[in-house]
Design a protein around this motif. Sequence first.
Motif, mmCIF file in Angstrom:
data_model
loop_
_atom_site.group_PDB
_atom_site.id
_atom_site.type_symbol
_atom_site.label_atom_id
_atom_site.label_comp_id
_atom_site.label_asym_id
_atom_site.label_seq_id
_atom_site.Cartn_x
_atom_site.Cartn_y
_atom_site.Cartn_z
ATOM 1 N N ASP A 1 -1.703 23.870 17.632
ATOM 2 C CA ASP A 1 -2.046 23.520 16.258
ATOM 3 C C ASP A 1 -1.515 22.155 15.865
ATOM 4 O O ASP A 1 -2.077 21.481 14.996
ATOM 5 N N GLY A 2 -0.417 21.747 16.481
ATOM 6 C CA GLY A 2 0.150 20.449 16.149
ATOM 7 C C GLY A 2 -0.590 19.304 16.800
ATOM 8 O O GLY A 2 -0.377 18.142 16.458
ATOM 9 N N GLY A 3 -1.479 19.623 17.722
ATOM 10 C CA GLY A 3 -2.199 18.576 18.423
ATOM 11 C C GLY A 3 -3.689 18.702 18.232
ATOM 12 O O GLY A 3 -4.253 18.336 17.203
ATOM 13 N N GLN A 4 -4.348 19.273 19.217
ATOM 14 C CA GLN A 4 -5.802 19.299 19.273
ATOM 15 C C GLN A 4 -6.439 20.035 18.099
ATOM 16 O O GLN A 4 -7.371 19.525 17.468
ATOM 17 N N HIS A 5 -5.968 21.225 17.780
ATOM 18 C CA HIS A 5 -6.624 22.009 16.742
ATOM 19 C C HIS A 5 -6.502 21.378 15.361
ATOM 20 O O HIS A 5 -7.437 21.448 14.566
ATOM 21 N N ALA A 6 -5.362 20.787 15.053
ATOM 22 C CA ALA A 6 -5.198 20.154 13.746
ATOM 23 C C ALA A 6 -6.207 19.028 13.572
ATOM 24 O O ALA A 6 -6.847 18.894 12.521
ATOM 25 N N ASP A 7 -6.369 18.221 14.598
ATOM 26 C CA ASP A 7 -7.330 17.119 14.526
ATOM 27 C C ASP A 7 -8.756 17.647 14.424
ATOM 28 O O ASP A 7 -9.563 17.140 13.632
ATOM 29 N N MET A 8 -9.080 18.680 15.206
ATOM 30 C CA MET A 8 -10.418 19.259 15.158
ATOM 31 C C MET A 8 -10.729 19.842 13.785
ATOM 32 O O MET A 8 -11.841 19.689 13.258
ATOM 33 N N ALA A 9 -9.752 20.535 13.201
ATOM 34 C CA ALA A 9 -9.961 21.156 11.901
ATOM 35 C C ALA A 9 -10.217 20.109 10.823
ATOM 36 O O ALA A 9 -11.088 20.279 9.955
ATOM 37 N N LYS A 10 -9.490 19.010 10.862
ATOM 38 C CA LYS A 10 -9.712 17.935 9.894
ATOM 39 C C LYS A 10 -11.091 17.314 10.070
ATOM 40 O O LYS A 10 -11.780 17.007 9.090
ATOM 41 N N ARG A 11 -11.500 17.123 11.320
ATOM 42 C CA ARG A 11 -12.833 16.577 11.591
ATOM 43 C C ARG A 11 -13.917 17.540 11.109
ATOM 44 O O ARG A 11 -14.984 17.119 10.638
ATOM 45 N N LEU A 12 -13.661 18.837 11.223
ATOM 46 C CA LEU A 12 -14.625 19.839 10.785
ATOM 47 C C LEU A 12 -14.815 19.770 9.272
ATOM 48 O O LEU A 12 -15.947 19.826 8.771
ATOM 49 N N VAL A 13 -13.735 19.642 8.525
ATOM 50 C CA VAL A 13 -13.840 19.522 7.073
ATOM 51 C C VAL A 13 -14.664 18.288 6.703
ATOM 52 O O VAL A 13 -15.556 18.345 5.850
ATOM 53 N N ALA A 14 -14.362 17.178 7.347
ATOM 54 C CA ALA A 14 -15.090 15.939 7.070
ATOM 55 C C ALA A 14 -16.577 16.096 7.375
ATOM 56 O O ALA A 14 -17.443 15.645 6.599
ATOM 57 N N ALA A 15 -16.888 16.765 8.492
ATOM 58 C CA ALA A 15 -18.290 16.962 8.861
ATOM 59 C C ALA A 15 -19.014 17.833 7.842
ATOM 60 O O ALA A 15 -20.174 17.572 7.486
ATOM 61 N N LEU A 16 -18.347 18.871 7.354
ATOM 62 C CA LEU A 16 -18.974 19.782 6.399
ATOM 63 C C LEU A 16 -19.121 19.154 5.017
ATOM 64 O O LEU A 16 -20.045 19.502 4.273
ATOM 65 N N CYS A 17 -18.227 18.261 4.669
ATOM 66 C CA CYS A 17 -18.356 17.557 3.383
ATOM 67 C C CYS A 17 -19.415 16.465 3.473
ATOM 68 O O CYS A 17 -20.086 16.163 2.476
ATOM 69 N N GLY A 18 -19.562 15.871 4.636
ATOM 70 C CA GLY A 18 -20.606 14.880 4.857
ATOM 71 C C GLY A 18 -20.562 13.696 3.921
ATOM 72 O O GLY A 18 -21.608 13.117 3.597
ATOM 73 N N GLY A 19 -19.383 13.327 3.455
ATOM 74 C CA GLY A 19 -19.266 12.189 2.554
ATOM 75 C C GLY A 19 -19.606 12.495 1.109
ATOM 76 O O GLY A 19 -19.551 11.597 0.249
ATOM 77 N N ASP A 20 -19.934 13.743 0.804
ATOM 78 C CA ASP A 20 -20.262 14.151 -0.562
ATOM 79 C C ASP A 20 -18.963 14.253 -1.374
ATOM 80 O O ASP A 20 -18.087 15.063 -1.061
ATOM 81 N N LYS A 21 -18.844 13.439 -2.414
ATOM 82 C CA LYS A 21 -17.604 13.383 -3.193
ATOM 83 C C LYS A 21 -17.296 14.707 -3.887
ATOM 84 O O LYS A 21 -16.123 15.088 -4.016
ATOM 85 N N THR A 22 -18.323 15.396 -4.341
ATOM 86 C CA THR A 22 -18.105 16.691 -4.993
ATOM 87 C C THR A 22 -17.538 17.701 -4.003
ATOM 88 O O THR A 22 -16.573 18.422 -4.289
ATOM 89 N N LYS A 23 -18.130 17.749 -2.797
ATOM 90 C CA LYS A 23 -17.630 18.664 -1.772
ATOM 91 C C LYS A 23 -16.209 18.283 -1.353
ATOM 92 O O LYS A 23 -15.375 19.166 -1.095
ATOM 93 N N GLU A 24 -15.935 17.008 -1.252
ATOM 94 C CA GLU A 24 -14.588 16.571 -0.878
ATOM 95 C C GLU A 24 -13.564 17.022 -1.919
ATOM 96 O O GLU A 24 -12.463 17.459 -1.567
ATOM 97 N N LYS A 25 -13.938 16.944 -3.185
ATOM 98 C CA LYS A 25 -13.037 17.396 -4.260
ATOM 99 C C LYS A 25 -12.844 18.905 -4.198
ATOM 100 O O LYS A 25 -11.726 19.417 -4.337
ATOM 101 N N GLU A 26 -13.933 19.637 -3.968
ATOM 102 C CA GLU A 26 -13.841 21.104 -3.860
ATOM 103 C C GLU A 26 -13.007 21.509 -2.652
ATOM 104 O O GLU A 26 -12.218 22.460 -2.726
#
Length: 248
Positions: A194-219
Amino acid sequence: MTTTELKLALREHRLYPKLNHPEALRHFMEHHVYAVWDFMSLVKKLQLELTCVRVPWVPVSQAEARHLINEIVAGEEADVLPDGRYLSHFEMYVEAMEQCGARVGAIKALVSEAQSRGKLPNMTQVPPAARAFMEHSFDLIENGGLHEVAAAFTLGREDLIPDMFQGMVESMNDTEKGKWSLYLYYLERHIEVDGGQHADMAKRLVAALCGGDKTKEKEAAEAGRAALMARLKFWDAIEQSLPVVESV
């Protein structure tokens, strides 16, 4: 409290120094195991929505999101043990509880009921602190957007666990190693993964799901903050319920 303040409060929580006695640590595990279990439902909610788990197979969602969640699931659902076996982190945790003498009857009954009913079981027998934490998680699974589920998974779990567990490992160095070897392995695996690979993957997943949408990023940010607050309340309640250990 802000996300930064919540993370700091969790990293420096007064609970950790009190887990340096076997009885206290077993009490902690008998509560924390429910969070280990509901974590798997957060993971599977993401996998169900982001990948195809039916026949005939068809491509769904973004390829990057599919890759990220499948990589995370593989590590969480079938990690390797020191003896070469593969178990989910939940099953590993339960075995660690059995090894050190913690009670596993209640959590096993809950999972058995969930399996037989095919839905979330009655949680009246779950310790109140753990029940409140699980209710937060399953409400999010039922009603939250995928970006919010991923944010709670990332900020409330994957991004927090390595720092949180490192302190526990350090406090356990003087305990009787034999009874805690599997639990130490579980903690060290989380620090490593979790301190390495998974933490980075999880953050990338959030970014991908928000897709740059400011409302989704706030939520997503608010969902992550709420997950941290739920964890802090959980830790507070466990700390307050710790058994009193007589000095030798």
